[in-house]
Design a protein around this motif. Structure first.
Motif, PDB file in Angstrom:
ATOM      1  N   GLY A   1      37.651 -28.504 -11.722  1.00 42.78           N
ATOM      2  CA  GLY A   1      36.469 -27.832 -11.188  1.00 42.78           C
ATOM      3  C   GLY A   1      36.047 -28.410  -9.849  1.00 42.78           C
ATOM      4  N   LEU A   2      35.476 -27.568  -9.000  1.00 38.88           N
ATOM      5  CA  LEU A   2      34.989 -28.020  -7.694  1.00 38.88           C
ATOM      6  C   LEU A   2      33.674 -28.759  -7.857  1.00 38.88           C
ATOM      7  CD1 LEU A   2      35.684 -24.858  -5.481  1.00 38.88           C
ATOM      8  CD2 LEU A   2      37.074 -26.915  -5.717  1.00 38.88           C
ATOM      9  N   GLY A   3      33.516 -29.835  -7.088  1.00 40.25           N
ATOM     10  CA  GLY A   3      32.246 -30.542  -7.051  1.00 40.25           C
ATOM     11  C   GLY A   3      31.249 -29.832  -6.148  1.00 40.25           C
ATOM     12  N   ASN A   4      29.990 -30.270  -6.201  1.00 38.86           N
ATOM     13  CA  ASN A   4      28.976 -29.558  -5.402  1.00 38.86           C
ATOM     14  C   ASN A   4      29.177 -29.765  -3.902  1.00 38.86           C
ATOM     15  OD1 ASN A   4      28.181 -32.237  -5.356  1.00 38.86           O
ATOM     16  ND2 ASN A   4      25.994 -31.802  -5.622  1.00 38.86           N
ATOM     17  N   ALA A   5      29.916 -30.795  -3.486  1.00 40.75           N
ATOM     18  CA  ALA A   5      30.193 -30.957  -2.059  1.00 40.75           C
ATOM     19  C   ALA A   5      31.072 -29.818  -1.560  1.00 40.75           C
ATOM     20  CB  ALA A   5      30.865 -32.310  -1.806  1.00 40.75           C
ATOM     21  N   ALA A   6      32.027 -29.369  -2.381  1.00 41.62           N
ATOM     22  CA  ALA A   6      32.904 -28.276  -1.984  1.00 41.62           C
ATOM     23  C   ALA A   6      32.220 -26.921  -2.107  1.00 41.62           C
ATOM     24  CB  ALA A   6      34.175 -28.293  -2.840  1.00 41.62           C
ATOM     25  N   LEU A   7      31.125 -26.847  -2.860  1.00 37.62           N
ATOM     26  CA  LEU A   7      30.420 -25.588  -3.062  1.00 37.62           C
ATOM     27  C   LEU A   7      29.290 -25.370  -2.053  1.00 37.62           C
ATOM     28  CD1 LEU A   7      30.151 -25.677  -6.967  1.00 37.62           C
ATOM     29  CD2 LEU A   7      31.751 -24.337  -5.590  1.00 37.62           C
ATOM     30  N   ALA A   8      29.042 -26.355  -1.226  1.00 43.96           N
ATOM     31  CA  ALA A   8      27.944 -26.228  -0.264  1.00 43.96           C
ATOM     32  C   ALA A   8      28.276 -25.168   0.784  1.00 43.96           C
ATOM     33  CB  ALA A   8      27.676 -27.571   0.400  1.00 43.96           C
ATOM     34  N   SER A   9      27.262 -24.424   1.192  1.00 45.72           N
ATOM     35  CA  SER A   9      27.406 -23.393   2.217  1.00 45.72           C
ATOM     36  C   SER A   9      26.113 -23.320   3.028  1.00 45.72           C
ATOM     37  CB  SER A   9      27.719 -22.038   1.572  1.00 45.72           C
ATOM     38  OG  SER A   9      26.647 -21.616   0.752  1.00 45.72           O
ATOM     39  N   LYS A  10      26.069 -22.412   3.994  1.00 45.50           N
ATOM     40  CA  LYS A  10      24.855 -22.264   4.818  1.00 45.50           C
ATOM     41  C   LYS A  10      23.688 -21.798   3.961  1.00 45.50           C
ATOM     42  CE  LYS A  10      25.117 -20.432   8.825  1.00 45.50           C
ATOM     43  NZ  LYS A  10      25.384 -19.476   9.938  1.00 45.50           N
ATOM     44  N   ALA A  11      23.956 -20.930   2.999  1.00 41.21           N
ATOM     45  CA  ALA A  11      22.873 -20.429   2.160  1.00 41.21           C
ATOM     46  C   ALA A  11      22.541 -21.387   1.022  1.00 41.21           C
ATOM     47  CB  ALA A  11      23.258 -19.069   1.582  1.00 41.21           C
ATOM     48  N   ARG A  12      23.522 -22.124   0.540  1.00 37.28           N
ATOM     49  CA  ARG A  12      23.314 -23.049  -0.581  1.00 37.28           C
ATOM     50  C   ARG A  12      23.761 -24.422  -0.106  1.00 37.28           C
ATOM     51  NH1 ARG A  12      25.671 -20.228  -3.927  1.00 37.28           N
ATOM     52  NH2 ARG A  12      24.061 -19.437  -5.318  1.00 37.28           N
ATOM     53  N   LYS A  13      22.837 -25.138   0.556  1.00 36.78           N
ATOM     54  CA  LYS A  13      23.211 -26.383   1.228  1.00 36.78           C
ATOM     55  C   LYS A  13      23.320 -27.566   0.277  1.00 36.78           C
ATOM     56  CE  LYS A  13      21.274 -25.000   5.682  1.00 36.78           C
ATOM     57  NZ  LYS A  13      20.367 -25.342   6.799  1.00 36.78           N
ATOM     58  N   ALA A  14      22.588 -27.525  -0.818  1.00 38.39           N
ATOM     59  CA  ALA A  14      22.633 -28.647  -1.766  1.00 38.39           C
ATOM     60  C   ALA A  14      22.744 -28.105  -3.174  1.00 38.39           C
ATOM     61  CB  ALA A  14      21.397 -29.520  -1.629  1.00 38.39           C
ATOM     62  N   PRO A  15      23.931 -27.639  -3.570  1.00 42.05           N
ATOM     63  CA  PRO A  15      24.084 -27.072  -4.917  1.00 42.05           C
ATOM     64  C   PRO A  15      23.741 -28.097  -5.993  1.00 42.05           C
ATOM     65  CG  PRO A  15      26.007 -26.602  -3.541  1.00 42.05           C
ATOM     66  CD  PRO A  15      25.188 -27.606  -2.805  1.00 42.05           C
ATOM     67  N   GLY A  16      23.034 -27.630  -6.977  1.00 40.76           N
ATOM     68  CA  GLY A  16      22.680 -28.494  -8.110  1.00 40.76           C
ATOM     69  C   GLY A  16      23.599 -28.288  -9.292  1.00 40.76           C
ATOM     70  N   PHE A  17      24.821 -27.872  -9.037  1.00 41.30           N
ATOM     71  CA  PHE A  17      25.768 -27.619 -10.113  1.00 41.30           C
ATOM     72  C   PHE A  17      27.176 -27.870  -9.597  1.00 41.30           C
ATOM     73  CE2 PHE A  17      25.743 -23.802  -7.658  1.00 41.30           C
ATOM     74  CZ  PHE A  17      27.008 -23.283  -7.756  1.00 41.30           C
ATOM     75  N   ALA A  18      28.100 -27.926 -10.496  1.00 33.46           N
ATOM     76  CA  ALA A  18      29.534 -28.037 -10.182  1.00 33.46           C
ATOM     77  C   ALA A  18      30.302 -27.155 -11.162  1.00 33.46           C
ATOM     78  CB  ALA A  18      30.005 -29.485 -10.270  1.00 33.46           C
ATOM     79  N   LEU A  19      31.524 -26.866 -10.821  1.00 35.94           N
ATOM     80  CA  LEU A  19      32.344 -26.028 -11.686  1.00 35.94           C
ATOM     81  C   LEU A  19      33.052 -26.871 -12.747  1.00 35.94           C
ATOM     82  CD1 LEU A  19      33.999 -23.543  -9.152  1.00 35.94           C
ATOM     83  CD2 LEU A  19      31.852 -23.328 -10.403  1.00 35.94           C
ATOM     84  N   LEU A  20      33.229 -26.260 -13.895  1.00 34.37           N
ATOM     85  CA  LEU A  20      33.920 -26.932 -14.997  1.00 34.37           C
ATOM     86  C   LEU A  20      35.434 -26.841 -14.819  1.00 34.37           C
ATOM     87  CD1 LEU A  20      31.819 -25.565 -18.006  1.00 34.37           C
ATOM     88  CD2 LEU A  20      31.436 -27.651 -16.676  1.00 34.37           C
ATOM     89  N   GLY A  21      36.139 -27.773 -15.404  1.00 32.08           N
ATOM     90  CA  GLY A  21      37.595 -27.721 -15.388  1.00 32.08           C
ATOM     91  C   GLY A  21      38.114 -26.706 -16.401  1.00 32.08           C
ATOM     92  N   GLU A  22      39.248 -26.111 -16.092  1.00 30.73           N
ATOM     93  CA  GLU A  22      39.850 -25.133 -17.003  1.00 30.73           C
ATOM     94  C   GLU A  22      40.632 -25.829 -18.108  1.00 30.73           C
ATOM     95  OE1 GLU A  22      41.295 -21.107 -15.292  1.00 30.73           O
ATOM     96  OE2 GLU A  22      41.924 -22.649 -13.892  1.00 30.73           O
ATOM     97  N   GLU A  23      40.686 -25.162 -19.250  1.00 26.81           N
ATOM     98  CA  GLU A  23      41.535 -25.640 -20.335  1.00 26.81           C
ATOM     99  C   GLU A  23      43.002 -25.437 -19.963  1.00 26.81           C
ATOM    100  OE1 GLU A  23      40.784 -27.164 -23.083  1.00 26.81           O
ATOM    101  OE2 GLU A  23      38.597 -27.071 -22.848  1.00 26.81           O
TER     102      GLU A  23
END
Length: 485
Positions: free
Chosen positions: A124-146
């Motif tokens: 899963g991607l961490g919140n650093a990789a999920l940051a964008s102009k609209a969502r600068k500090a995501p409070g979540f991360a993606l889960l890993g796949e089975e």
């Protein structure tokens, strides 16, 4: 005593991907450090690889479950998790891999051939990789796949240059024992050999392998006497050698009738697995006839009597005795010559090259179909939507809002509208079902709120399905307004 195992069921499980990390950089005198959660590591694959030192599937007979290692979770300070290690399982040359429905997945011929039996899950991607102009500090991360989990069937087809064919107790095992250093079990009763015996023969500058295939009987092509299990070991043999017992005392048995009966079975047999890299139909292979047990006086006379009839068919005929070793030297040179001729006429196939198939420009990557079990419901199928759902933590509203944005940008919302979906309709993606809320805007710029929250999910005031069911029970007198729903 070692055992020859040529068919096993293997349960493989790839490694799970590590979860991403939702972290905020914290350092003295540096407020609002920004997201720094690392990505999770990918799970390990389960890989099958041909090894020349492995000749049987015995290890998998006793260890039927194989699992690769998982990827580790990401951490703060932009530290990614470690990838899980691949689990490499060594298999013998000639192994055919099938799924539980009998479809061929891989035909593994040649040392070093590899097949990924189960793919590891993505990290899963961490919140650093999920940051964008609209969502600068995501409070979540993606889960890993089975990791992928599969039940496979491994079947071994002996890879030999010469296959010895004959009725039970024709002397095939004895012949292998005197031609090579192999020491198969030999006894004076039928079906002594239940699994193939392989021997390596050196004749001049030519080295070839001989397979002693268990005895065949009439009806073998239809499965009689385990005939199908025995015949499949001939599919990769370049030359077929009829070993005939000239000293048999059974009524109705003679060399000509024995050969005719086995030829009928070879012609009737068709590989049950289409697409196999065998050498074609068994009826088209080069033939040689070996009249065995010529040390018995009556057998020698019978061999002399039937030799002209067999030679008329265009097959080389050799009279031998595995006991006294009479006639073995010319037989060995003849087999070596036939193997060399076959190798020259059938050079090894060029290794397959990977084929890249780019995705079409108009490929949406998903489909929406009506749910046959839920009236008014829909099922969304596709690799990306199903993967996104598996990677979403549904206890985090911000993660759910991010999923809605991804689905909207993919076009799922528009397709549901085209399909006539009504508000509150059940929409199933993977293993998760949602109540579709068209009033909830998705795919637009997000108004930042608290970490782990999404203001859009609190704007829906429409009565939900659970509340409607509760109101229906109240009207029927089956529940009260104070009951929970």
């Amino acid at each position: 005593m070692s055992r020859f195992i040529d068919r096993v069921v293997l349960h493989v499980t790839a490694g799970k991907g590590g979860n991403g990390c939702a972290s905020v950089h914290r350092e003295k005198f540096k407020p609002l450090g920004g997201p720094d959660g690392g990505n999770g590591g990918n799970g390990g694959n389960v890989v099958l690889e041909v090894d020349e030192g492995v000749h049987t599937l015995l290890d998998f007979h006793f260890h039927q479950h194989a699992k690769a290692t998982n990827g580790t979770q990401g951490a703060g300070s932009n530290r990614d998790g470690a990838n899980g290690g691949d689990l490499v399982l060594k298999v013998p040359d000639g192994t055919v891999v099938l799924d539980k429905d009998g479809r061929i997945l891989a035909d593994m011929v040649g040392a070093g051939t590899r097949f990924v039996a189960a793919h590891g899950g993505r990290g899963g991607l961490g919140n650093a990789a999920l940051a964008s102009k609209a969502r600068k500090a995501p409070g979540f991360a993606l889960l890993g796949e089975e990791g992928e989990e599969r039940d496979l069937v491994l079947e071994l087809k002996s890879v030999a240059d010469v296959g010895l064919v004959g009725f039970p107790s024709a002397g095939k095992s004895s012949l292998v024992s005197v031609l090579s250093a192999a020491k198969p079990k030999i006894a004076d009763y039928p079906f002594t050999t239940l699994v193939p015996n392989l021997g390596v023969v050196q004749s001049g500058d030519t080295t070839f392998t001989v397979a002693d295939v268990p005895g065949l009987i009439p009806g073998a092509s239809e499965g009689r006497g385990l005939g199908l299990d025995f015949l499949r070991h001939l599919e990769r043999c370049a030359v077929l050698a009829h070993v005939v017992d000239c000293a048999t005392l059974e009524p109705g048995r003679d060399p000509i009738s024995d050969i005719d009966a086995l030829e009928a079975e070879l012609a009737a047999y068709r590989p049950a697995l289409s697409g196999d890299s065998s050498l074609g139909d068994l009826a088209d292979r080069p033939r040689i006839v070996i009249l065995n047990k010529a040390d018995v006086p009556d057998a020698a006379e019978l061999a002399d009597f039937v030799t002209p009839d067999l030679e008329e068919r265009g097959w080389p005929v050799f009279r031998i005795s595995a006991v006294s070793r009479e006639g073995l030297r010319p037989l060995t040179f003849a087999l070596a010559r036939m193997v060399e001729e076959y190798r020259k006429a059938h050079p090894p196939a060029a290794p397959r090259r990977p084929v890249l198939r780019p995705v079409a420009v108009d490929e949406t990557g998903f489909s929406v179909v009506a749910d046959p079990e839920t009236p008014g419901g829909f099922i969304v199928r596709g690799t990306r939507p199903e993967r996104w759902v598996r990677q979403t933590a549904f206890d985090n509203d911000e993660a759910v809002g991010y999923l809605a944005d991804r689905l909207a940008r993919l076009g799922v919302e528009d397709e549901l509208v085209k399909q006539g979906a009504e508000p509150g309709a059940s929409v199933t993606i993977g293993d998760v079902s949602f109540e579709w809320e068209p009033q909830t805007q998705a795919g637009v710029d997000v108004v930042p709120t608290g970490r782990g929250t999404d203001a859009r999910l609190d704007q829906v005031d429409r009565v939900g399905a659970a509340e409607r069911r509760h109101a229906k029970k109240v009207r029927r007198g089956l529940a009260t307004d104070d009951d929970e729903f």
